[in-house]
Scaffold this active site. Structure first.
Site, mmCIF file in Angstrom:
data_model
loop_
_atom_site.group_PDB
_atom_site.id
_atom_site.type_symbol
_atom_site.label_atom_id
_atom_site.label_comp_id
_atom_site.label_asym_id
_atom_site.label_seq_id
_atom_site.Cartn_x
_atom_site.Cartn_y
_atom_site.Cartn_z
ATOM 1 N N HIS A 33 0.856 -1.191 0.000
ATOM 2 C CA HIS A 33 0.000 0.000 0.000
ATOM 3 C C HIS A 33 0.885 1.230 0.000
ATOM 4 O O HIS A 33 1.871 1.296 0.731
ATOM 5 C CB HIS A 33 -0.916 0.008 1.229
ATOM 6 N N ASP B 189 -11.236 -7.534 3.723
ATOM 7 C CA ASP B 189 -11.349 -6.149 4.199
ATOM 8 C C ASP B 189 -10.243 -5.332 3.548
ATOM 9 O O ASP B 189 -9.066 -5.481 3.894
ATOM 10 C CB ASP B 189 -11.228 -6.085 5.729
ATOM 11 N N LEU B 190 -10.589 -4.496 2.613
ATOM 12 C CA LEU B 190 -9.622 -3.790 1.785
ATOM 13 C C LEU B 190 -8.590 -3.048 2.628
ATOM 14 O O LEU B 190 -8.940 -2.233 3.482
ATOM 15 C CB LEU B 190 -10.352 -2.799 0.866
ATOM 16 N N ASP B 191 -7.312 -3.342 2.385
ATOM 17 C CA ASP B 191 -6.187 -2.695 3.061
ATOM 18 C C ASP B 191 -6.267 -2.801 4.584
ATOM 19 O O ASP B 191 -5.770 -1.945 5.309
ATOM 20 C CB ASP B 191 -6.101 -1.208 2.658
ATOM 21 N N GLU B 192 -6.875 -3.859 5.073
ATOM 22 C CA GLU B 192 -7.003 -4.047 6.519
ATOM 23 C C GLU B 192 -6.328 -5.323 6.989
ATOM 24 O O GLU B 192 -6.470 -5.712 8.150
ATOM 25 C CB GLU B 192 -8.484 -4.080 6.911
#
Length: 290
Positions: free
Chosen positions: A198, A232-235
């Site tokens: 990210h 869970d996007l970018d989690e």
């Protein structure tokens, strides 16, 4: 005792409820197997009551390891301590697919590091939703697969990727600035075997007690973030973060260049640690024996 140069090394990574005698049991088993410990690291989490350990070992005389037989013995030990564990040849080249879109820096960095022996990967394919970076894969002698993705073809594109992972016996999928959101189903299929980079700090904490939130999420650093892929996007659990200091003198393009540097560094370390069996996952946190 130091094993002979070139001896085969095994790596055992484990986690279990903390209890007396775990280290003694593991090292005792290895001693009985005529092994010497090359590296050892451990961590006990006071908040979760979980014990983590990574031990790298080799036969005292340098003879080959029988990891299947050793695994059966570790399995018996695991039942005693309720362990989650994995045992591997420390030198085994993991089979990897690298996914990209149009940003080249992370792909180029990973392939270069691998070409000089800094990483120990067998890159079976570079997969992209655009044809642009095929030239980089070609320059390193890596197969390039163009899988276009549109709203209408997304399911078919993901099915093609899954078939590639299955047919090539892929150990790890690396999203090296792949600018497509994976479906929940694909994230589930790749659970624990897909890493994303990210281009910023993750996570951001809102509300009360931000440091408590940071501890619960296992924050490593502020900057580019490498993490496991989840629905869970970018989690997903954070593996590594990189910080590069900037100031008012830098233009937006210069900031972007520094950002690319941070992304490449964080992703390379995350990939290396994963492929060397140095990462244990506890919920949404990681323990990294770097």
């Amino acid at each position: 005792m130091t094993p002979p140069l070139g001896a085969q090394h095994g790596a055992l990574l484990l986690s279990c409820p903390d209890a007396p005698g775990i280290v003694h049991a593991v090292t005792g088993l290895l001693t009985e197997e005529r092994c010497t410990i090359v590296q050892s690291a451990q961590f006990g989490s006071a908040t979760s009551g979980t014990f983590f350990m990574r031990v790298e070992f080799a036969h005292i005389d340098g003879s080959p390891l029988d990891l299947d037989a050793l695994g059966r013995r570790v399995g018996s030990l695991a039942e005693r301590f309720d362990m989650t564990w994995q045992l591997a040849d420390a030198a085994r080249r993991q089979r990897v697919v690298i996914m990209v879109s149009r940003f080249a820096h992370c792909l180029n960095d990973l392939l270069f590091r691998n070409s000089i022996g800094e990483l120990n990967l067998d890159v079976v394919a570079v997969v992209s939703n655009h044809p642009d970076l095929g030239r980089i894969a070609d320059s390193f002698g890596v197969p390039f697969r163009h899988i276009p993705v549109t709203r209408e073809t997304k399911a078919d594109a993901e099915a093609e990727l899954v078939e590639l992972v299955r047919s090539e016996d892929v150990d790890l999928v690396v999203l090296a600035r792949y600018m497509q959101i994976l479906s929940d189903d694909l994230c589930t299929q790749l659970d624990g075997k897909a890493i994303n980079i990210h281009h910023s700090m993750l996570p951001s904490f809102k509300g009360a007690k931000p440091y408590h939130q940071a501890h619960a999420r296992g924050v490593k650093f502020i900057g580019a973030t490498a993490h496991y892929v989840t629905a869970d996007l970018d989690e997903g659990p954070i593996i590594e973060q990189e910080l590069i200091r900037v100031d008012h003198s830098l233009s937006p393009d210069q900031l972007a260049a520094r950002g690319r540097e941070a992304e490449s560094r964080a992703l390379a370390r995350a990939v290396r640690w994963h492929t060397e069996n140095r990462i244990a996952v506890l919920g949404n946190r990681t323990v990294v024996f770097g």
